[in-house]
Scaffold this active site. Structure first.
Site, PDB file in Angstrom:
ATOM      1  N   GLY A 193      41.431  34.523  27.723  1.00  0.00           N
ATOM      2  CA  GLY A 193      40.277  33.848  28.311  1.00  0.00           C
ATOM      3  C   GLY A 193      38.944  34.344  27.773  1.00  0.00           C
ATOM      4  CE1 TYR A 194      34.836  30.990  29.376  1.00  0.00           C
ATOM      5  CE2 TYR A 194      36.520  31.326  31.054  1.00  0.00           C
ATOM      6  CZ  TYR A 194      35.672  30.490  30.356  1.00  0.00           C
ATOM      7  OH  TYR A 194      35.659  29.143  30.630  1.00  0.00           O
ATOM      8  CG  ASP A 212      41.889  30.126  41.424  1.00  0.00           C
ATOM      9  OD1 ASP A 212      42.450  29.869  40.346  1.00  0.00           O
ATOM     10  OD2 ASP A 212      40.880  29.517  41.817  1.00  0.00           O
ATOM     11  CG  HIS A 239      38.804  40.193  37.584  1.00  0.00           C
ATOM     12  ND1 HIS A 239      38.901  40.783  36.353  1.00  0.00           N
ATOM     13  CD2 HIS A 239      39.280  38.940  37.420  1.00  0.00           C
ATOM     14  CE1 HIS A 239      39.387  39.908  35.478  1.00  0.00           C
ATOM     15  NE2 HIS A 239      39.640  38.786  36.112  1.00  0.00           N
ATOM     16  CB  THR A 261      50.647  32.760  37.549  1.00  0.00           C
ATOM     17  OG1 THR A 261      49.807  32.460  36.428  1.00  0.00           O
ATOM     18  CG2 THR A 261      51.533  33.936  37.181  1.00  0.00           C
ATOM     19  CG  ASN A 262      52.848  27.642  35.168  1.00  0.00           C
ATOM     20  OD1 ASN A 262      54.048  27.849  35.302  1.00  0.00           O
ATOM     21  ND2 ASN A 262      52.194  26.712  35.837  1.00  0.00           N
ATOM     22  CG  ASN A 263      47.720  33.438  32.217  1.00  0.00           C
ATOM     23  OD1 ASN A 263      48.207  34.285  31.468  1.00  0.00           O
ATOM     24  ND2 ASN A 263      46.434  33.133  32.225  1.00  0.00           N
ATOM     25  CD  GLN A 264      55.105  33.962  31.080  1.00  0.00           C
ATOM     26  OE1 GLN A 264      55.505  35.103  31.309  1.00  0.00           O
ATOM     27  NE2 GLN A 264      55.400  32.947  31.877  1.00  0.00           N
ATOM     28  CE  LYS A 286      46.825  34.441  36.418  1.00  0.00           C
ATOM     29  NZ  LYS A 286      45.912  33.507  37.118  1.00  0.00           N
TER      30      LYS A 286
HETATM   31  P1  ITT Z   1      47.349  30.083  36.699  1.00  0.00           P
HETATM   32  O1  ITT Z   1      46.446  29.137  37.466  1.00  0.00           O
HETATM   33  O2  ITT Z   1      48.631  29.454  36.251  1.00  0.00           O
HETATM   34  O3  ITT Z   1      47.584  31.368  37.435  1.00  0.00           O
HETATM   35  P2  ITT Z   1      45.073  30.331  34.872  1.00  0.00           P
HETATM   36  O4  ITT Z   1      44.978  30.651  33.422  1.00  0.00           O
HETATM   37  O5  ITT Z   1      44.518  29.005  35.313  1.00  0.00           O
HETATM   38  O6  ITT Z   1      46.589  30.523  35.340  1.00  0.00           O
HETATM   39  P3  ITT Z   1      43.213  31.572  36.758  1.00  0.00           P
HETATM   40  O7  ITT Z   1      43.151  30.287  37.488  1.00  0.00           O
HETATM   41  O8  ITT Z   1      43.401  32.800  37.559  1.00  0.00           O
HETATM   42  O9  ITT Z   1      44.353  31.521  35.616  1.00  0.00           O
HETATM   43  O10 ITT Z   1      41.937  31.837  35.911  1.00  0.00           O
HETATM   44  C1  ITT Z   1      41.163  30.766  35.450  1.00  0.00           C
HETATM   45  C2  ITT Z   1      40.529  31.103  34.137  1.00  0.00           C
HETATM   46  O11 ITT Z   1      39.564  32.155  34.341  1.00  0.00           O
HETATM   47  C3  ITT Z   1      41.474  31.617  33.062  1.00  0.00           C
HETATM   48  O12 ITT Z   1      42.151  30.572  32.394  1.00  0.00           O
HETATM   49  C4  ITT Z   1      40.491  32.346  32.172  1.00  0.00           C
HETATM   50  O13 ITT Z   1      39.784  31.450  31.357  1.00  0.00           O
HETATM   51  C5  ITT Z   1      39.511  32.957  33.180  1.00  0.00           C
HETATM   52  N1  ITT Z   1      39.960  34.342  33.520  1.00  0.00           N
HETATM   53  C6  ITT Z   1      40.555  34.760  34.656  1.00  0.00           C
HETATM   54  N2  ITT Z   1      40.856  36.080  34.586  1.00  0.00           N
HETATM   55  C7  ITT Z   1      40.447  36.487  33.366  1.00  0.00           C
HETATM   56  C8  ITT Z   1      40.481  37.721  32.674  1.00  0.00           C
HETATM   57  O14 ITT Z   1      41.031  38.818  33.201  1.00  0.00           O
HETATM   58  N3  ITT Z   1      39.980  37.777  31.449  1.00  0.00           N
HETATM   59  C9  ITT Z   1      39.429  36.686  30.876  1.00  0.00           C
HETATM   60  N4  ITT Z   1      39.371  35.488  31.432  1.00  0.00           N
HETATM   61  C10 ITT Z   1      39.866  35.373  32.676  1.00  0.00           C
END
Ligand code: ITT
Length: 191
Positions: free
Chosen positions: A149-150, A69, A176, A8-11, A13
């Site tokens: 995110g949301y 995902d 989740h 992942t690139n999401n820090q 997470k």
């Molecule tokens: P990577 O694909 O690099 O892992 P991403 O930000 O795209 O990072 P995901 O595909 O898992 O992460 O999630 C897609 C989107 O869903 C994410 O950008 C958020 O907008 C939302 N999301 C997922 N998990 C969340 C959470 O715990 N709280 C709030 N929004 C979330």
């Protein structure tokens, strides 16, 4: 400690997951292993997209890894934004994505929603999937500043505050991603 790449690139997470795996595994992110490419997520389900990420890392770099995902599924919007959660408004701008959801749901009585995570794990040639779901509702307006995110518009069932009003550890006790991650950890401990 054994090492696993979290593709992942999401820090945010990575932080959440490092916290969950503390003392069990050293988690390396894509930037930790010098992989700065944007891995294509062209699947039509969370499971397909997660598996595309692990296949990429193991295929290109030969490392054991996992990827998740995740996304938000809103009942009244036919489970949108779903796999399009990250770029629902056409951009990665979180405010715009939240505004679009609130706009589409204006006046709607049915606020039911759920966050879903699917984790793909690749150990050598073996593939595994783990899932986590949390039910809740979409607020009429954002509240809180934690998380990402949301989170500001999602109120989990049984709570009167949003994910963004929770500490990382409170969110981690029910989210989740945490649920899917607990299944992954239980599996890895037994593997
Ligand atoms: P990577 O694909 O690099 O892992 P991403 O930000 O795209 O990072 P995901 O595909 O898992 O992460 O999630 C897609 C989107 O869903 C994410 O950008 C958020 O907008 C939302 N999301 C997922 N998990 C969340 C959470 O715990 N709280 C709030 N929004 C979330």
């Amino acid at each position: 400690m054994p090492k696993l790449v979290f593709a992942t690139n999401n820090q945010y997470k990575v932080q959440e997951v490092q916290h969950l795996l503390e003392g069990v595994y050293t988690v390396l992110s894509l930037s930790d292993i010098g992989c700065n490419e944007d891995i294509p997520e062209t699947g039509s389900t969370f499971a397909e997209n997660a598996a595309l990420k692990t296949a990429y890392v193991s295929g290109k770099l030969g490392l054991d890894c996992f990827a998740d995902d995740s996304g938000l599924e809103i009942a009244a919007l036919n489970d949108e934004p779903g796999i399009f959660s990250a770029r629902y408004s056409g951009t990665r701008d979180v405010q715009k994505n939240i505004e679009l959801v609130l706009e589409k749901m204006k006046g709607m009585g049915d606020r039911r929603a759920r966050f879903k995570t699917v984790i793909s794990l690749k150990l050598g040639a073996q593939d595994y999937l783990f899932e986590g779901v949390i039910n809740g509702r979409i607020r009429e307006a954002p509240a809180g500043s934690q998380g990402f995110g949301y989170d500001p518009i999602f109120e989990p069932e049984g709570y009167s505050h949003t994910f963004a009003e929770m500490s990382v550890s409170e969110k981690n006790s029910i989210s989740h991603r945490a649920q899917a991650m607990q299944k992954l950890i239980a599996f890895l401990k037994g593997a």
